[in-house]
Design a protein around this motif. Structure first.
Motif, PDB file in Angstrom:
ATOM      1  N   ASP A  66       0.826  -1.210   0.000  1.00  0.00           N
ATOM      2  CA  ASP A  66       0.000   0.000   0.000  1.00  0.00           C
ATOM      3  C   ASP A  66       0.862   1.262   0.000  1.00  0.00           C
ATOM      4  OD1 ASP A  66      -2.122  -1.614   0.044  1.00  0.00           O
ATOM      5  OD2 ASP A  66      -2.796  -1.124   2.079  1.00  0.00           O
ATOM      6  N   GLY A  67       0.368   2.295  -0.685  1.00  0.00           N
ATOM      7  CA  GLY A  67       1.037   3.591  -0.660  1.00  0.00           C
ATOM      8  C   GLY A  67       0.442   4.430   0.457  1.00  0.00           C
ATOM      9  N   GLU A  68       1.297   5.129   1.192  1.00  0.00           N
ATOM     10  CA  GLU A  68       0.844   6.002   2.286  1.00  0.00           C
ATOM     11  C   GLU A  68       1.090   7.434   1.824  1.00  0.00           C
ATOM     12  OE1 GLU A  68      -0.394   5.116   5.313  1.00  0.00           O
ATOM     13  OE2 GLU A  68      -0.417   7.140   6.155  1.00  0.00           O
ATOM     14  N   VAL A  69       0.024   8.227   1.744  1.00  0.00           N
ATOM     15  CA  VAL A  69       0.145   9.560   1.145  1.00  0.00           C
ATOM     16  C   VAL A  69      -0.228  10.635   2.153  1.00  0.00           C
ATOM     17  CG1 VAL A  69      -0.561  11.031  -0.789  1.00  0.00           C
ATOM     18  CG2 VAL A  69      -0.588   8.541  -1.048  1.00  0.00           C
ATOM     19  N   SER A  70       0.542  11.709   2.171  1.00  0.00           N
ATOM     20  CA  SER A  70       0.187  12.843   3.020  1.00  0.00           C
ATOM     21  C   SER A  70      -0.271  13.992   2.108  1.00  0.00           C
ATOM     22  CB  SER A  70       1.412  13.191   3.863  1.00  0.00           C
ATOM     23  OG  SER A  70       1.595  14.552   3.933  1.00  0.00           O
ATOM     24  N   VAL A  71      -1.422  14.566   2.441  1.00  0.00           N
ATOM     25  CA  VAL A  71      -2.021  15.611   1.598  1.00  0.00           C
ATOM     26  C   VAL A  71      -1.869  16.973   2.270  1.00  0.00           C
ATOM     27  CG1 VAL A  71      -4.149  16.422   0.497  1.00  0.00           C
ATOM     28  CG2 VAL A  71      -3.767  13.961   0.807  1.00  0.00           C
ATOM     29  N   SER A  72      -1.352  17.945   1.543  1.00  0.00           N
ATOM     30  CA  SER A  72      -1.325  19.329   2.031  1.00  0.00           C
ATOM     31  C   SER A  72      -2.109  20.188   1.059  1.00  0.00           C
ATOM     32  CB  SER A  72       0.100  19.840   2.132  1.00  0.00           C
ATOM     33  OG  SER A  72       0.836  19.024   3.012  1.00  0.00           O
ATOM     34  N   GLU A  73      -2.471  21.381   1.513  1.00  0.00           N
ATOM     35  CA  GLU A  73      -3.298  22.239   0.661  1.00  0.00           C
ATOM     36  C   GLU A  73      -2.732  23.649   0.593  1.00  0.00           C
ATOM     37  OE1 GLU A  73      -7.479  22.144   1.620  1.00  0.00           O
ATOM     38  OE2 GLU A  73      -7.930  23.814   0.270  1.00  0.00           O
ATOM     39  N   GLY A  74      -2.783  24.221  -0.589  1.00  0.00           N
ATOM     40  CA  GLY A  74      -2.415  25.613  -0.779  1.00  0.00           C
ATOM     41  C   GLY A  74      -3.456  26.241  -1.687  1.00  0.00           C
ATOM     42  N   SER A  75      -3.190  27.438  -2.176  1.00  0.00           N
ATOM     43  CA  SER A  75      -4.128  27.992  -3.153  1.00  0.00           C
ATOM     44  C   SER A  75      -3.439  29.053  -3.999  1.00  0.00           C
ATOM     45  CB  SER A  75      -5.374  28.553  -2.470  1.00  0.00           C
ATOM     46  OG  SER A  75      -5.172  29.880  -2.097  1.00  0.00           O
ATOM     47  N   VAL A  76      -3.940  29.195  -5.217  1.00  0.00           N
ATOM     48  CA  VAL A  76      -3.433  30.222  -6.135  1.00  0.00           C
ATOM     49  C   VAL A  76      -4.637  31.018  -6.619  1.00  0.00           C
ATOM     50  CG1 VAL A  76      -2.281  30.667  -8.343  1.00  0.00           C
ATOM     51  CG2 VAL A  76      -1.505  28.768  -6.913  1.00  0.00           C
ATOM     52  N   ASP A  77      -4.715  32.275  -6.225  1.00  0.00           N
ATOM     53  CA  ASP A  77      -5.843  33.131  -6.624  1.00  0.00           C
ATOM     54  C   ASP A  77      -7.189  32.443  -6.420  1.00  0.00           C
ATOM     55  OD1 ASP A  77      -4.106  35.117  -7.461  1.00  0.00           O
ATOM     56  OD2 ASP A  77      -3.948  34.276  -9.485  1.00  0.00           O
ATOM     57  N   GLY A  78      -7.368  31.804  -5.286  1.00  0.00           N
ATOM     58  CA  GLY A  78      -8.663  31.185  -4.985  1.00  0.00           C
ATOM     59  C   GLY A  78      -8.823  29.769  -5.535  1.00  0.00           C
ATOM     60  N   VAL A  79      -7.843  29.267  -6.273  1.00  0.00           N
ATOM     61  CA  VAL A  79      -7.930  27.891  -6.777  1.00  0.00           C
ATOM     62  C   VAL A  79      -7.311  26.956  -5.735  1.00  0.00           C
ATOM     63  CG1 VAL A  79      -7.202  26.281  -8.588  1.00  0.00           C
ATOM     64  CG2 VAL A  79      -7.687  28.680  -9.163  1.00  0.00           C
ATOM     65  N   PRO A  80      -8.081  25.998  -5.192  1.00  0.00           N
ATOM     66  CA  PRO A  80      -7.482  25.062  -4.232  1.00  0.00           C
ATOM     67  C   PRO A  80      -6.460  24.170  -4.924  1.00  0.00           C
ATOM     68  CG  PRO A  80      -9.895  24.956  -4.185  1.00  0.00           C
ATOM     69  CD  PRO A  80      -9.519  25.763  -5.392  1.00  0.00           C
ATOM     70  N   VAL A  81      -5.306  23.999  -4.271  1.00  0.00           N
ATOM     71  CA  VAL A  81      -4.240  23.160  -4.830  1.00  0.00           C
ATOM     72  C   VAL A  81      -3.859  22.131  -3.776  1.00  0.00           C
ATOM     73  CG1 VAL A  81      -1.976  23.153  -5.925  1.00  0.00           C
ATOM     74  CG2 VAL A  81      -3.353  25.221  -5.981  1.00  0.00           C
ATOM     75  N   TYR A  82      -3.847  20.861  -4.160  1.00  0.00           N
ATOM     76  CA  TYR A  82      -3.520  19.795  -3.229  1.00  0.00           C
ATOM     77  C   TYR A  82      -2.173  19.200  -3.609  1.00  0.00           C
ATOM     78  CZ  TYR A  82      -8.511  20.393  -2.660  1.00  0.00           C
ATOM     79  OH  TYR A  82      -9.747  20.944  -2.475  1.00  0.00           O
ATOM     80  N   PHE A  83      -1.346  18.971  -2.586  1.00  0.00           N
ATOM     81  CA  PHE A  83      -0.004  18.428  -2.817  1.00  0.00           C
ATOM     82  C   PHE A  83       0.076  17.041  -2.204  1.00  0.00           C
ATOM     83  CE2 PHE A  83       0.346  23.050  -2.381  1.00  0.00           C
ATOM     84  CZ  PHE A  83       0.910  23.361  -3.620  1.00  0.00           C
ATOM     85  N   LEU A  84       0.566  16.076  -2.977  1.00  0.00           N
ATOM     86  CA  LEU A  84       0.667  14.705  -2.505  1.00  0.00           C
ATOM     87  C   LEU A  84       2.126  14.336  -2.270  1.00  0.00           C
ATOM     88  CD1 LEU A  84      -1.866  12.937  -4.937  1.00  0.00           C
ATOM     89  CD2 LEU A  84      -2.321  14.208  -2.821  1.00  0.00           C
ATOM     90  N   LYS A  85       2.370  13.847  -1.052  1.00  0.00           N
ATOM     91  CA  LYS A  85       3.738  13.443  -0.700  1.00  0.00           C
ATOM     92  C   LYS A  85       3.704  11.981  -0.312  1.00  0.00           C
ATOM     93  CE  LYS A  85       6.627  16.321   1.839  1.00  0.00           C
ATOM     94  NZ  LYS A  85       7.660  16.498   0.874  1.00  0.00           N
TER      95      LYS A  85
END
Ligand code: ADP
Length: 493
Positions: free
Chosen positions: A64-83
């Motif tokens: 199984d892959g274990e993923v950590s999700v973080s969130e940012g945004s660019v001009d109101g667009v939600p951006v999710y980062f997967l590590k």
């Protein structure tokens, strides 16, 4: 309409070229017309400006892959980062080498599908479920996603979700991925259009084969991709999907790239007052560069990757010719495999040429605002943004007639300039560049008012995303309709 962009780059978080610019600006334009557009991308270690949200695991054959999700945004667009270990942990670089990047981005595609599932389970948005209507993937890095989605087509929830693939650069394909796809237990990609082994193992070809709709980033390049000269071996797959394939011209974020408000340039200006105000930027740039500050010496610019795709190999001899024989100045900014010979140019013409071998956003803006001409001699150019930024800033482009350069630069009519926003040439030769540059220099010196009218036309043109965002919305609707038709068995893939 809910659209999840799945991409390897997004400006300003991580960008190496036009793909990053598009993912950085198109979702914002889509949100302005009512589309709930969001972005998911790898959490490269160079990205810090985000907040941790949650963890999830996704099943895969090799554990199984274990993923950590973080969130940012660019001009109101939600951006999710997967590590996730082992691929996206200590990677200071966006791209590395073929035998690391191929398994790395296969893994990213698996993570991204897992993430789309987590959103649908209400892991964000205060527990509200978020089912994407469309997964919008970009280039070979995410080309496996349409196949993974296709494989899940009988599962409730996934069955109405459609996929769209945008091709930003056909030359990068993720070839020979078979060993890693097999190791992951991914079933054979046995679509007739991919009938040859190499295409079944080619991540971009897989994307073209299985996406509900496909596009590239200009109408002219969409035509070009049907032929071997530009199709890079995948032209037959394009023909097989021809009914579902279109060209949509890239736009730019006209709020960010606006000479009236740009904070990086010496003097702001508009299409109304550029004749008086723009020259201050040229003088400031000449001074910054340590060149003679003289508004009458034509200043030629280049910004871009230093590769054969960009025509650097024949641009360099053309510049030697022009710098030896004409009273001009040159400033070049770029990085890439041809840095050594490009750098030599700056060293040879100490008083008249400067070459900077780096990536520098602020300097690029100063060049767009201060140079008179911008060289874009690309061998192929899916859309090209450099010439669009140049046009927006009143810097006239000199371009090869290919791809999106044809769709965006209108050739000077050589007369009173009632037509034209730049200068075009066809042949991939130094002589074509230097000859066209001489034509441009002659126009600059002797037909100044025609020149200024060209500048004005380029600056007044609407380069924003509005028109193209509406075309993407239509493409999403068509993709969804097609997915439903497939499901009902009205049409088979
Ligand atoms: P590509 O995606 O093929 O590299 P594009 O013209 O579509 O070419 O996009 C290039 C983008 O990258 C433009 O925004 C350009 O200004 C920027 N860029 C390229 N090289 C540099 C550099 N060395 N410094 C700053 N910006 C650069």
């Amino acid at each position: 309409m809910k659209v999840l962009f799945i991409a390897s780059e997004m400006a300003p978080y991580a960008k190496t070229g036009g793909l990053g610019d598009v993912v950085g600006s198109l979702p914002k334009a889509l949100r302005q017309i009512g589309v709930d557009a969001r972005v998911v991308m790898p959490h490269y270690s160079l990205i810090h400006d985000c907040e941790y949200r949650f963890n999830y695991t996704f099943p895969r054959r090799q554990g199984d892959g274990e993923v950590s999700v973080s969130e940012g945004s660019v001009d109101g667009v939600p951006v999710y980062f997967l590590k996730s270990w082992p691929y996206f942990v200590d990677d200071g670089k966006i791209y590395t080498v073929w035998d690391w990047d191929t398994p790395r981005f296969i893994y990213f595609c698996q993570m991204a599908i897992g993430f789309a599932w987590e959103l649908a389970q209400g892991r964000l948005d205060g527990g509200q479920t978020w089912w994407a209507d469309v997964l919008h993937v970009q280039d070979w890095h995410t080309g496996l996603v349409p196949f993974l989605l296709h494989e899940a087509r009988f599962n409730p929830g996934w069955q109405d979700m459609a996929s769209v693939l945008t091709i930003h650069n056909m030359a990068f394909q993720g070839p020979q991925a078979g060993q890693w796809l097999n190791a992951e237990g991914i079933s054979p990609r046995d679509l007739p259009a991919l009938r040859w082994q190499e295409w079944r193992d080619n991540l971009l070809a897989i994307g073209i084969g299985y996406a509900n709709k496909i596009n590239t980033v200009s109408p002219n390049h969409a035509l070009e991709l049907h032929y071997p000269r530009f199709g890079e071996g995948l032209q037959d797959v394009i023909w097989a999907r021809d009914r579902d394939f279109v060209g949509i011209l890239n736009g730019i974020d006209a709020d960010v790239f606006d000479p009236a408000t740009d904070i990086h340039i010496a003097q702001n200006y508009t299409a109304e007052n550029f004749r008086e105000k723009r020259p201050a930027n040229k003088l400031a740039l000449q001074r910054d560069l340590g060149l003679t500050a003289d508004p009458d010496i034509p200043l030629i610019g280049f910004v871009g990757r230093l590769t054969t795709q960009k025509g650097i190999d024949f641009l360099i001899p053309a510049l030697y010719d022009i710098l030896q024989r004409e009273d001009v100045q040159f400033v070049g900014l770029g990085s890439g495999e041809l840095e050594a010979s490009f750098g030599k140019l700056g060293a040879t013409f100490e008083t008249r040429a400067r070459t900077y071998l780096k990536y520098d956003f602020v300097m690029a803006q100063k060049i767009y605002a201060g140079a008179d001409l911008m060289l874009v001699p690309s061998r192929y150019e899916p859309c090209g943004l450099t010439q669009i930024y140049a046009l927006r800033y009143g810097c006239l482009p000199v371009v090869r007639e290919t791809g999106g350069l044809v769709d965006t630069v209108e050739n000077y009519d050589n007369d009173a300039a009632e037509e034209g926003t730049g200068f075009r040439f066809l042949f991939e030769e130094a002589g074509a560049v230097s000859g066209t540059l001489r034509w441009a220099l002659d126009t600059y010196r002797h037909k100044r008012s025609a020149w200024e009218r060209m500048q004005e036309r380029g600056m007044r043109h609407d380069w924003g995303w509005e028109k193209s965002a509406a075309l993407y919305l239509k493409l999403y609707e068509d993709a969804i309709a097609q997915k439903r038709a497939w499901r009902k068995g009205l049409q088979t893939l």
